[in-house]
Design a protein around this motif. Sequence first.
Motif: not given
Length: 134
Positions: A88-101
Amino acid sequence: MRTIRLFATLLVVALCTGFTSCSDDSEEQEGDQTLTPLVGTWEYTHEWSNTNGGTDVVVYTYQFNADKSYAYTETSDTSWHDYEENGTYNYYQDTKKLTLGDETGSYAVTILEISDNKLIIDDDGDVEEYTRKK
């Protein structure tokens, strides 16, 4: 005359309140719209010279789904090992970080640019330019 001024003042206040209290329906969006440009299949091809004097080609593919699931594959035309990952993934628009797990852990990349056909990510110093396939 005083009644007319009072009536006019009340009318102006009522009109101002009516205009400022209504929200613009076009601004209200359903769901997480920050993920919309990411959904789809993205591919990056990396080619380099190997120690045997030949060329290795590895194709990296991400498939991002609207339900925040993803599949990642590395496919090689030579000795490079093939690899597959689902999670699954999450995108954090404020930091432009895409976490993948997945079940083994998680990691983050930074989205440097995203458009209809281009996705550029920084994966811990390695900048990769993906092209949309679907």
